[in-house]
Design an enzyme around this catalytic site. Structure first.
Site, PDB file in Angstrom:
ATOM      1  CG  ASP A   1     -24.708   1.626  -0.384  1.00 59.64           C
ATOM      2  OD1 ASP A   1     -25.125   2.500   0.394  1.00 59.64           O
ATOM      3  OD2 ASP A   1     -25.378   1.187  -1.355  1.00 59.64           O
TER       4      ASP A   1
ATOM      5  CG  ASP B   1     -29.225   0.021   0.340  1.00 58.98           C
ATOM      6  OD1 ASP B   1     -29.828  -1.044   0.069  1.00 58.98           O
ATOM      7  OD2 ASP B   1     -27.974   0.082   0.453  1.00 58.98           O
TER       8      ASP B   1
ATOM      9  CG  ASP C   1     -24.938  -2.271  -3.910  1.00 54.10           C
ATOM     10  OD1 ASP C   1     -25.406  -1.212  -3.427  1.00 54.10           O
ATOM     11  OD2 ASP C   1     -23.904  -2.304  -4.620  1.00 54.10           O
TER      12      ASP C   1
ATOM     13  CG  ASP D   1     -22.183 -18.964   2.505  1.00 52.28           C
ATOM     14  OD1 ASP D   1     -21.510 -18.011   2.923  1.00 52.28           O
ATOM     15  OD2 ASP D   1     -22.238 -20.080   3.059  1.00 52.28           O
TER      16      ASP D   1
ATOM     17  CG  ASP E   1     -24.001 -21.845   7.038  1.00 51.97           C
ATOM     18  OD1 ASP E   1     -23.079 -21.120   7.430  1.00 51.97           O
ATOM     19  OD2 ASP E   1     -25.058 -21.980   7.657  1.00 51.97           O
TER      20      ASP E   1
ATOM     21  CD  GLU F   1     -19.474 -22.371   9.291  1.00 55.38           C
ATOM     22  OE1 GLU F   1     -20.643 -22.611   8.963  1.00 55.38           O
ATOM     23  OE2 GLU F   1     -19.153 -21.361   9.943  1.00 55.38           O
TER      24      GLU F   1
ATOM     25  CG  HIS G   1     -19.216 -14.176   7.774  1.00 51.18           C
ATOM     26  ND1 HIS G   1     -18.532 -15.282   7.298  1.00 51.18           N
ATOM     27  CD2 HIS G   1     -20.429 -14.636   8.139  1.00 51.18           C
ATOM     28  CE1 HIS G   1     -19.302 -16.326   7.360  1.00 51.18           C
ATOM     29  NE2 HIS G   1     -20.457 -15.983   7.883  1.00 51.18           N
ATOM     30  CG  ASP G   2     -19.514 -16.612  11.254  1.00 55.17           C
ATOM     31  OD1 ASP G   2     -19.517 -17.715  10.681  1.00 55.17           O
ATOM     32  OD2 ASP G   2     -20.422 -15.771  11.145  1.00 55.17           O
TER      33      ASP G   2
HETATM   34  O1  TEU Z   1     -21.639 -20.189  11.164  1.00 53.81           O
HETATM   35  C1  TEU Z   1     -21.757 -21.226  12.110  1.00 53.81           C
HETATM   36  C2  TEU Z   1     -21.488 -20.588  13.420  1.00 53.81           C
HETATM   37  O2  TEU Z   1     -22.280 -20.487  14.299  1.00 53.81           O
HETATM   38  C3  TEU Z   1     -20.171 -19.965  13.541  1.00 53.81           C
HETATM   39  O3  TEU Z   1     -20.390 -18.641  13.905  1.00 53.81           O
HETATM   40  C4  TEU Z   1     -19.366 -20.750  14.579  1.00 53.81           C
HETATM   41  O4  TEU Z   1     -19.093 -19.986  15.697  1.00 53.81           O
HETATM   42  C5  TEU Z   1     -18.065 -21.238  13.994  1.00 53.81           C
HETATM   43  O5  TEU Z   1     -17.447 -20.242  13.389  1.00 53.81           O
HETATM   44  C6  TEU Z   1     -18.389 -22.519  13.317  1.00 53.81           C
HETATM   45  O6  TEU Z   1     -18.486 -23.397  14.412  1.00 53.81           O
HETATM   46  C7  TEU Z   1     -22.434 -20.252   9.990  1.00 53.81           C
HETATM   47  C8  TEU Z   1     -22.331 -18.879   9.348  1.00 53.81           C
HETATM   48  O7  TEU Z   1     -20.963 -18.621   9.029  1.00 53.81           O
HETATM   49  C9  TEU Z   1     -22.870 -17.863  10.322  1.00 53.81           C
HETATM   50  O8  TEU Z   1     -22.680 -16.536   9.828  1.00 53.81           O
HETATM   51  C10 TEU Z   1     -24.349 -18.148  10.523  1.00 53.81           C
HETATM   52  O9  TEU Z   1     -24.848 -17.276  11.527  1.00 53.81           O
HETATM   53  C11 TEU Z   1     -24.574 -19.593  10.970  1.00 53.81           C
HETATM   54  O10 TEU Z   1     -23.800 -20.552  10.275  1.00 53.81           O
HETATM   55  C12 TEU Z   1     -26.022 -19.988  10.723  1.00 53.81           C
HETATM   56  O11 TEU Z   1     -26.222 -20.103   9.342  1.00 53.81           O
END
Ligand code: TEU
Length: 538
Positions: free
Chosen positions: A21, A25, A29, A98, A194, A245, A309-310
């Site tokens: 950052d 904030d 960024d 993305d 995505d 993805e 990130h997920d």
């Molecule tokens: O992720 C799809 C999603 O739901 C993933 O978290 C899932 O659990 C797995 O990793 C894929 O089946 C994408 C983005 O990465 C996520 O951050 C978003 O929340 C989601 O799509 C909606 O755009």
């Protein structure tokens, strides 16, 4: 095997809001990304994957887009973005964005028009029905949300605030292709797409036998026609790289998306590990790698990752984030960078950042976790038990700020961070890593350098060794008669294993290891916890 620049690349994922950052904030960024480009370049990554920074109300951290052609003010301005792209290219690196086109934000002008009346010209930009079916969404008990204005239900695969676009509508597809060209004409080098296999929906929306198995959301008839049209209209006209993805796929399905003759995508993330293997399971992981190698090798390209990130930090989920944090981080780095496919480094993975264990649901931000908590508690389940069941895999585990140094807030922000910094930042931070020649950072750097100097890591065939061993993962990579042997002890145990005859007598050169002075008595390897070795067989 066809050679391409992107196959030889290592991707570094920047979740910018937690990266650095510069305006205080509390959010990272794009200026912060610019200021840390030298750090990423020092690591040696070739491609940066930037999570969404388009205008968004930020219900799902930027995955709910309200304007595809502008930059969210938290992230910066279009001028900042243009400078970032230029600075990335000045360093000989590439930037992919993305592409989130399965859904928009409910605040997108398209949706505001669509929901305003049944005869609005943009009504069919989204999916409306009079009667819902029994499907659940990723983030809510139903994919359908009733809208009072026109007294119909709209479809959302994720949050209520993320209505799905109707890809059957050619006008929607042309709108998306137009915005893709907008960014590609600026010079970006590709897209991470995505949940791209969700664009096509099951015709007629029949009730599901088991609504909890949401795989009905993906891989439906029509998806390949959409992607082949996207390739014809947009992708084939640029020298770019695309990664999809793609949940719910087997290798056979996956090949339909990334087969070199399919003219759709270049590579994919499948989720057989990250969506279904909550803890390390060696035999299952080996079997998954075996099937995907057999399914894709020579025909399409795979990707290798164990966090993003997920998905929570790999040393916490699959390794050992306490006594063997450094050894296990390096061991998994060897695994991901020596397996066939493109390796991805998620920000902070290169310094062995760990997951978090906050005390209260109020310290978490992830809409997926908060929705699930609410849903389960409303069913009457005990709050503490529900909370305890969610923290291990909460997406916030990997969204805590990058730990730059031991100053307040780990040097991430001078303000109040949008999400709490992991309390272990004084022990785990980039400054400490850069000062320690034996750090995880420099181990990743050596791995990336090894890849740049040796195409066997990219194009070498893969053959398992000790297939049934519970702790040892070992395999050969071979290219043009050169052979490398990888030996990993993915466990906390001291493991003694008889060296297969062909390797015990072979002369070997150690290329990289995460321990000093290897232990090998005649014909037997003694591997310490998470010990990783890469040999060139002479
Ligand atoms: O992720 C799809 C999603 O739901 C993933 O978290 C899932 O659990 C797995 O990793 C894929 O089946 C994408 C983005 O990465 C996520 O951050 C978003 O929340 C989601 O799509 C909606 O755009």
């Amino acid at each position: 095997m066809k050679k391409n620049w992107w196959k030889e690349s290592v991707v570094y994922q920047v979740y910018w809001r937690s990266f650095y950052d510069t305006d205080g904030d509390g959010y990272g960024d794009l200026e912060g990304v610019i200021q840390k480009l030298d750090y990423i370049q020092e690591l040696g990554a070739d491609v940066i994957w930037l999570n969404p920074c388009y205008e968004s109300p930020d219900v799902d951290n930027g995955y709910d887009i309200s304007d595809y052609r502008s930059i969210m003010s938290k992230a910066g301005t279009m001028e900042t973005f243009d400078r970032l792209l230029q600075e990335v290219h000045n360093r000989g690196m590439k930037l992919i964005m993305d592409l989130v086109v399965n859904h928009t934000s409910e605040q997108h002008p398209w949706f505001k028009e669509s929901r305003s009346s049944k005869d609005n010209p943009k009504r069919d930009y989204y999916i409306w029905r009079k009667v819902p079916n029994n499907w659940r969404s990723y983030f809510t008990p139903s994919v359908w949300e009733f809208d009072d204005q026109t007294e119909e239900y709209y479809f959302h695969s994720f949050a209520v605030e993320q209505p799905d676009l109707n890809w059957e509508n050619p006008m929607v597809r042309q709108e998306i292709y137009s915005f893709m060209r907008f960014w590609l004409d600026k010079g970006i080098d590709g897209f991470r797409m995505d949940v791209i296999n969700l664009l096509a929906k099951q015709a007629g929306f029949p009730d599901a036998e088991n609504p909890e198995d949401i795989s009905y959301l993906g891989n439906n008839p029509g998806i390949h026609e959409y992607l082949q049209e996207m390739h014809r209209e947009v992708l084939q006209h640029y020298d770019i790289f695309t990664v999809g993805e793609i949940p719910f796929v087997t290798p056979e399905d996956g090949l339909l998306y990334v087969g070199e003759n399919r003219r759709e995508l270049h590579t994919l993330f499948h989720f057989e590990v990250c969506d279904y293997m909550s803890h390390w399971d060696m035999q299952r992981y080996k079997e998954i790698q075996r099937r995907w190698y057999k399914g894709l090798w020579g025909k399409g390209w795979n990707s290798q990752f164990l966090n993003n990130h997920d998905h929570t930090r790999l040393v916490t989920r699959f390794g050992n984030d306490s006594a063997f944090r450094v050894e296990s981080a390096k061991c998994f780095a060897v695994l991901l960078h020596l397996l066939p496919g493109m390796p991805y480094i998620y920000q902070g993975e290169e310094i062995g950042m760990t997951g978090v264990r906050y005390k209260s649901i109020h310290e978490y931000h992830d809409i997926a976790m908060k929705n699930k908590y609410k849903e389960e508690v409303e069913k009457g389940r005990d709050r503490r038990e529900v909370f305890g069941s969610l923290v291990h895999l909460s997406r916030d585990n990997s969204r805590t700020p990058v730990q730059w140094d031991e100053s307040p807030n780990a040097g991430f922000t001078k303000g109040t961070p949008w999400i709490k910094v992991n309390p272990n930042y004084k022990e785990i931070n980039a400054a400490q890593a850069l000062a320690d020649p034996d750090s995880i950072f420099y181990f990743y750097k050596k791995l990336i350098q090894l890849r740049k100097e040796n195409q066997i890591m990219v194009y070498g065939d893969y053959q398992e060794v000790l297939k049934d061993h519970q702790q040892i993962y070992s395999f050969i990579r071979e290219l043009d008669h050169e052979r490398w042997l990888v030996v990993l002890n993915i466990s906390e145990l001291l493991v003694e294993v008889n060296v297969p005859e062909s390797f015990s007598i072979a002369r070997k050169e150690m290329l990289l290891t995460n321990y000093k002075n290897e232990v090998e008595s005649k014909g037997e390897w003694t591997l310490r916890p998470y010990e990783a070795r890469i040999y060139r067989l002479l």
